[in-house]
Write a protein that holds these residues in place. Structure first.
Motif, PDB file in Angstrom:
ATOM      1  N   ALA A  35     -25.198   8.645 -16.023  1.00 21.26           N
ATOM      2  CA  ALA A  35     -24.166   9.089 -17.263  1.00 21.26           C
ATOM      3  C   ALA A  35     -22.727   9.020 -16.716  1.00 21.26           C
ATOM      4  O   ALA A  35     -21.914   8.766 -17.752  1.00 21.26           O
ATOM      5  N   ALA A  36     -22.325   9.210 -15.521  1.00 23.01           N
ATOM      6  CA  ALA A  36     -20.905   9.226 -15.062  1.00 23.01           C
ATOM      7  C   ALA A  36     -20.440   7.939 -15.552  1.00 23.01           C
ATOM      8  O   ALA A  36     -19.001   7.613 -15.807  1.00 23.01           O
ATOM      9  N   ALA A  37     -21.185   6.950 -15.443  1.00 21.35           N
ATOM     10  CA  ALA A  37     -20.875   5.518 -15.491  1.00 21.35           C
ATOM     11  C   ALA A  37     -20.392   4.902 -17.067  1.00 21.35           C
ATOM     12  O   ALA A  37     -19.588   4.178 -17.190  1.00 21.35           O
ATOM     13  N   HIS A  38     -20.907   6.075 -17.841  1.00 28.42           N
ATOM     14  CA  HIS A  38     -20.452   5.885 -19.310  1.00 28.42           C
ATOM     15  C   HIS A  38     -19.069   6.274 -19.743  1.00 28.42           C
ATOM     16  O   HIS A  38     -18.861   5.919 -20.835  1.00 28.42           O
ATOM     17  N   GLY A  39     -18.354   6.738 -18.762  1.00 31.81           N
ATOM     18  CA  GLY A  39     -17.022   7.003 -19.134  1.00 31.81           C
ATOM     19  C   GLY A  39     -16.618   8.446 -18.928  1.00 31.81           C
ATOM     20  O   GLY A  39     -17.114   9.233 -18.070  1.00 31.81           O
ATOM     21  N   ASP A  40     -15.701   8.954 -19.574  1.00 33.85           N
ATOM     22  CA  ASP A  40     -14.991  10.230 -19.832  1.00 33.85           C
ATOM     23  C   ASP A  40     -16.081  11.082 -19.609  1.00 33.85           C
ATOM     24  O   ASP A  40     -16.907  11.379 -20.488  1.00 33.85           O
ATOM     25  N   ARG A  41     -16.091  12.054 -18.495  1.00 36.44           N
ATOM     26  CA  ARG A  41     -17.224  12.921 -18.288  1.00 36.44           C
ATOM     27  C   ARG A  41     -16.832  14.139 -19.318  1.00 36.44           C
ATOM     28  O   ARG A  41     -17.721  15.075 -19.392  1.00 36.44           O
ATOM     29  N   SER A  42     -15.629  14.573 -19.446  1.00 28.20           N
ATOM     30  CA  SER A  42     -15.349  15.658 -20.393  1.00 28.20           C
ATOM     31  C   SER A  42     -15.969  15.574 -21.837  1.00 28.20           C
ATOM     32  O   SER A  42     -16.263  16.469 -22.467  1.00 28.20           O
ATOM     33  N   GLU A  43     -16.340  14.434 -22.462  1.00 37.84           N
ATOM     34  CA  GLU A  43     -16.920  14.171 -23.468  1.00 37.84           C
ATOM     35  C   GLU A  43     -18.097  13.389 -23.385  1.00 37.84           C
ATOM     36  O   GLU A  43     -18.820  12.910 -24.505  1.00 37.84           O
ATOM     37  N   ASN A  44     -18.813  13.458 -22.229  1.00 38.42           N
ATOM     38  CA  ASN A  44     -19.938  12.710 -22.116  1.00 38.42           C
ATOM     39  C   ASN A  44     -21.167  13.762 -22.144  1.00 38.42           C
ATOM     40  O   ASN A  44     -21.608  14.491 -21.116  1.00 38.42           O
ATOM     41  N   ALA A  45     -21.834  13.469 -23.085  1.00 41.18           N
ATOM     42  CA  ALA A  45     -23.220  14.577 -23.344  1.00 41.18           C
ATOM     43  C   ALA A  45     -24.249  14.315 -22.540  1.00 41.18           C
ATOM     44  O   ALA A  45     -24.937  15.254 -21.823  1.00 41.18           O
ATOM     45  N   GLU A  46     -24.340  13.055 -22.047  1.00 47.75           N
ATOM     46  CA  GLU A  46     -25.547  12.909 -21.060  1.00 47.75           C
ATOM     47  C   GLU A  46     -25.024  13.353 -19.781  1.00 47.75           C
ATOM     48  O   GLU A  46     -26.111  13.944 -19.057  1.00 47.75           O
ATOM     49  N   TYR A  47     -23.706  13.313 -19.387  1.00 47.30           N
ATOM     50  CA  TYR A  47     -23.460  13.918 -18.030  1.00 47.30           C
ATOM     51  C   TYR A  47     -23.500  15.168 -18.187  1.00 47.30           C
ATOM     52  O   TYR A  47     -24.022  15.849 -17.167  1.00 47.30           O
TER      53      TYR A  47
END
Length: 154
Positions: A35-47
């Protein structure tokens, strides 16, 4: 906490604890990395979901550790069968309304009120524990008090 548990209950708790500390934690760590690899953690629902799963797993681990460390292990195989205790089954009568039911006293882990598996730590379970056929006991429930007669130990 000081729950009365059987050796089998404690074994199940330890197995779940081992699973959650090894397998489940590893799975969640992998989810977080992906999930972190998908980008910005602040807007990352999976993360965010992976982090929530991590906290939930950790909370369960803490609960399991507490249950195991504070449990009073009861040997349910050597108990006096003429006295009600863990894994005892009895036919009882609620004196005030003359209703008869069959209950089984169990640990908190095995309770199932719909099937009359009553925890020995419940109000009814506490009142029945240690009593014999013919005893009439008073159950002190939170909102009222009632009387139960032990008709038969099965």
């Amino acid at each position: 906490m000081n729950n009365q548990l059987t050796e089998e209950n404690v074994k199940k708790l330890r197995e779940e604890l081992e699973y959650r500390m090894t397998v489940k934690r590893g799975e969640i760590a992998k989810e977080k990395l992906i999930a972190a690899a998908h980008g910005d953690r602040s807007e990352n629902a999976e993360y965010k979901e992976a982090c929530a799963n991590y906290r939930e797993n950790d909370n369960r681990i803490q609960y399991l550790l507490t249950m195991i460390s504070t449990a009073t292990v009861v040997d349910d195989t050597s108990l006096d069968k003429s006295v009600l205790g863990i894994n005892s089954k009895a036919r009882i009568k609620f004196v005030e309304d003359d209703d008869e039911v069959t209950v089984t006293l169990v640990t908190t882990m095995d309770l199932d009120p719909e099937n009359m598996l009553i925890s020995v730590e419940s109000d009814l379970g506490k009142a029945l524990s240690g009593h014999k056929v013919g005893d009439i006991v008073t159950v002190n429930a939170p909102e009222y008090t009632y009387t139960v007669e032990i008709l038969e130990i099965l």
